[in-house]
Design a protein around this motif. Structure first.
Motif, PDB file in Angstrom:
ATOM      1  N   ASP A 125       0.848  -1.189   0.000  1.00  0.00           N
ATOM      2  CA  ASP A 125       0.000   0.000   0.000  1.00  0.00           C
ATOM      3  C   ASP A 125       0.894   1.254   0.000  1.00  0.00           C
ATOM      4  O   ASP A 125       1.661   1.473   0.937  1.00  0.00           O
ATOM      5  N   PRO A 126       0.784   2.092  -1.067  1.00  0.00           N
ATOM      6  CA  PRO A 126       1.694   3.246  -1.175  1.00  0.00           C
ATOM      7  C   PRO A 126       1.322   4.424  -0.286  1.00  0.00           C
ATOM      8  O   PRO A 126       2.026   5.433  -0.285  1.00  0.00           O
ATOM      9  N   PHE A 128       0.894   4.124   3.041  1.00  0.00           N
ATOM     10  CA  PHE A 128       1.314   3.921   4.427  1.00  0.00           C
ATOM     11  C   PHE A 128       2.453   2.915   4.553  1.00  0.00           C
ATOM     12  O   PHE A 128       3.550   3.257   4.984  1.00  0.00           O
ATOM     13  N   ASP A 129       2.206   1.665   4.137  1.00  0.00           N
ATOM     14  CA  ASP A 129       3.181   0.599   4.405  1.00  0.00           C
ATOM     15  C   ASP A 129       4.469   0.749   3.603  1.00  0.00           C
ATOM     16  O   ASP A 129       5.553   0.459   4.109  1.00  0.00           O
ATOM     17  N   ARG A 130       4.352   1.170   2.359  1.00  0.00           N
ATOM     18  CA  ARG A 130       5.528   1.149   1.494  1.00  0.00           C
ATOM     19  C   ARG A 130       6.627   2.079   2.024  1.00  0.00           C
ATOM     20  O   ARG A 130       7.788   1.699   2.109  1.00  0.00           O
ATOM     21  N   GLN A 131       6.223   3.293   2.394  1.00  0.00           N
ATOM     22  CA  GLN A 131       7.215   4.287   2.806  1.00  0.00           C
ATOM     23  C   GLN A 131       7.835   3.987   4.159  1.00  0.00           C
ATOM     24  O   GLN A 131       8.895   4.504   4.494  1.00  0.00           O
ATOM     25  N   ARG A 132       7.166   3.180   4.967  1.00  0.00           N
ATOM     26  CA  ARG A 132       7.680   2.918   6.316  1.00  0.00           C
ATOM     27  C   ARG A 132       8.862   1.941   6.299  1.00  0.00           C
ATOM     28  O   ARG A 132       9.569   1.788   7.294  1.00  0.00           O
ATOM     29  N   TRP A 133       9.035   1.227   5.162  1.00  0.00           N
ATOM     30  CA  TRP A 133      10.270   0.463   4.926  1.00  0.00           C
ATOM     31  C   TRP A 133      10.485  -0.656   5.951  1.00  0.00           C
ATOM     32  O   TRP A 133      11.599  -1.013   6.256  1.00  0.00           O
TER      33      TRP A 133
END
Ligand SMILES: [Zn+2]
Lengths: 380, 153
Positions: A125-126, A128-133
């Motif tokens: 999910d771009p 929330f999840d993607r950026q949190r790495w």
């Protein structure tokens, strides 16, 4: 769906870390090999469906420039951005439409082109999840494994054992990339730790390669030798990984139930002779035993311990070594179908299992096996 | 048939682009972020089936309806899955070793039906463990408003 669509040819390139050729030449090699195996010419193909992926290839319309090597110039041609097992579903429905008699299905990618496990992160999910790495395909699979181990009592030793079985099986498969003859669970468990419980040897290795098969309508199949019939197929998808229980492959069970009802399978553990399962991580094979009805829910570990899924067991699973021996994105699920068909035709060479009449093949796509595809194949 | 032994590697070219995408997070995630600036955990709720989504989702997949009721949830929750990470993903996609392992957990907040994946500040973790969210209301980057989790109590 008895005798409506048959597999009449198959081919796999060797699966390697770096093919050291362009994607186009790799695909040409697979296409020529599958046409030769089926004994047909390019002109006889009615429809072509390839499986490849824009973010693995770094270009949109990733089937662009595959028209030439896939033999699809001025033909009915399309692609699926998932595993090749789903491209096969698309080709089967085209044949069932009555508009086409002969289909080519091809899956391919080159891990030597893309950046490690970054493409898998693109599935998150771009917002929330993607950026949190934190999440990626491997950490997500580790979370899945932890939930499954907690619910079932399966141990790291049992998961390591699955990987050891498949790596040993892969040593008898000439196209596998990674194999360890006589592999033992201790070695798997002691390999490089990634995200617990997953170690390097429990994770399917990324590699380059292509595989293909030729499908024929019931009518057209009559002229081919040793057709392998699609007795049933089923597919299902599940919720995003944070919104579903991770301890069960429920969409695989839905896919299997629908497939088995078409194929007349009431008790998979006694009616299936062999299975090829797309295990992106070793624990997923245990979860698949349950979802595919080979054993009771949460008993995958005990079923493995019984030896049933070894080469000489009552229901060998991944005699080819499975994806733990070679994992080409967009191809590894289709390769499971090919390996199952080879077993039925008695053409699996050093990893042939005797007396395979009915086989199950499984493909998957998405993080933590979000989408699943199941086929039952049979001979005459 | 593949790369012949001793054959020179073929030359490679790299992609010259670093395409910058920027997504709208939508009003639901924005409302979630705004809540954390006030120390609140806001979840969306389906008016039809009552399913509570955290992170908030706009649409209930089960009911095919807008999940446009809102509830405030406690910072506490339960670990539903966890892993000890020995590696992290570098920008080139390789997995590189961490100097010291860290815990990633899937946390179901009390009152929620879905999970958030977050870093858990603990030496060890197990499924069923009670944890609480650590908020960072002054964070400049909205994604850092939820710093992670720690053992509850
Ligand atoms: Zn609902």
């Amino acid at each position: 769906m008895d005798k409506e669509v048959a597999i009449v040819g198959y081919a796999q390139t060797p699966y390697v870390a770096d093919f050291n050729e362009s994607r186009e030449m790799m695909v040409l090699q697979a296409t020529r090999a599958v046409l030769e195996n089926a004994g047909i010419k390019r002109e006889e193909l009615d429809t072509i469906v390839t499986a490849n992926n824009d973010y693995l290839d770094g270009r949109t319309i990733s089937n662009m420039r595959l028209v030439e090597p896939a033999g699809s110039w001025r033909k009915n041609e399309s692609k699926v951005e998932m595993d090749g097992a789903f491209a096969m579903l698309y080709a089967v429905t085209r044949i069932l439409s009555g508009d086409h008699d002969i289909a080519l299905v091809l899956g391919e990618s080159q891990a030597s082109v893309y950046a490690g496990i970054l493409p898998g992160i693109m599935m998150l999910d771009p917002t929330f999840d993607r950026q949190r790495w934190l999440l990626n395909e491997v950490s997500a699979a580790a979370l899945q494994a932890s939930a499954y181990m907690d619910a079932s009592g399966v141990s790291e030793d049992q998961i390591s054992g699955v990987a050891a079985k498949n790596l040993d099986n892969a040593s008898r498969n000439p196209v596998a990339m990674r194999s360890i003859a006589g592999a033992d669970a201790k070695k798997v468990k002691a390999s490089r730790p990634l995200y617990s419980p997953i170690t390097e040897l429990m994770m399917a290795p990324q590699c380059d390669g292509a595989c293909a098969l030729v499908l024929a309508s019931g009518k057209a199949a009559a002229r081919f030798e040793k057709p392998v019939w699609i007795k049933g197929l089923g597919f299902a998808h599940d919720s995003y990984l944070t919104e579903r229980p991770l301890d069960t492959m429920s969409s695989l069970k839905m896919a299997a139930d629908s497939c088995y009802s078409q194929a007349g399978i009431e008790d998979a553990s006694s009616q299936v002779d062999l299975a090829e399962v797309y295990e992106r991580f070793a624990h997923e094979e245990l979860m698949a035993y349950e979802a595919l009805g080979f054993c009771e829910p949460m008993k995958g570990g005990a079923f493995f311990d019984s030896g049933a899924t070894k080469m000489d067991g009552k229901l060998p699973v991944n005699a080819s070594g499975g994806a733990l021996g070679a994992n080409v994105e967009c191809a590894a699920g289709l390769a499971r179908v090919i390996e199952a068909a080879m077993q039925i035709r008695g053409e699996a060479g050093d990893h042939q299992v005797q007396g395979v009449k009915t086989a199950v093949a499984h493909g998957q796509s998405g993080i933590c096996a979000q989408e699943n595809m199941v086929y039952v194949l049979g001979g005459e | 048939m593949a790369a012949k032994a001793g054959k020179e590697p073929v030359p490679r070219v790299s992609m010259p682009l670093d395409p910058p995408f920027a997504w709208s997070v939508g009003n639901w995630i924005e409302h979630f972020f705004d809540g954390m600036k006030e120390g609140k955990i806001r979840a969306s709720k389906c008016p039809s089936c009552g399913r509570v989504y955290l992170p908030p989702r706009m649409i209930c997949e089960r009911c095919f309806s807008r999940a446009d009721d809102w509830v405030e949830l406690p910072v506490t929750g339960t670990v539903r899955a966890c892993t000890k990470a020995s590696v992290k993903v570098a920008e080139n996609g390789d997995m590189v070793d961490l100097e010291s392992p860290e815990i990633i957990a899937m946390v179901q907040h009390d009152g929620a039906d879905t999970c958030i994946a977050g870093r858990l500040e603990a030496d060890d973790a197990s499924i069923g463990m009670k944890v609480e969210a650590v908020l960072n209301p002054k964070a400049e980057n909205a994604l850092d408003l939820l710093a992670g989790y720690r053992p509850a109590g």
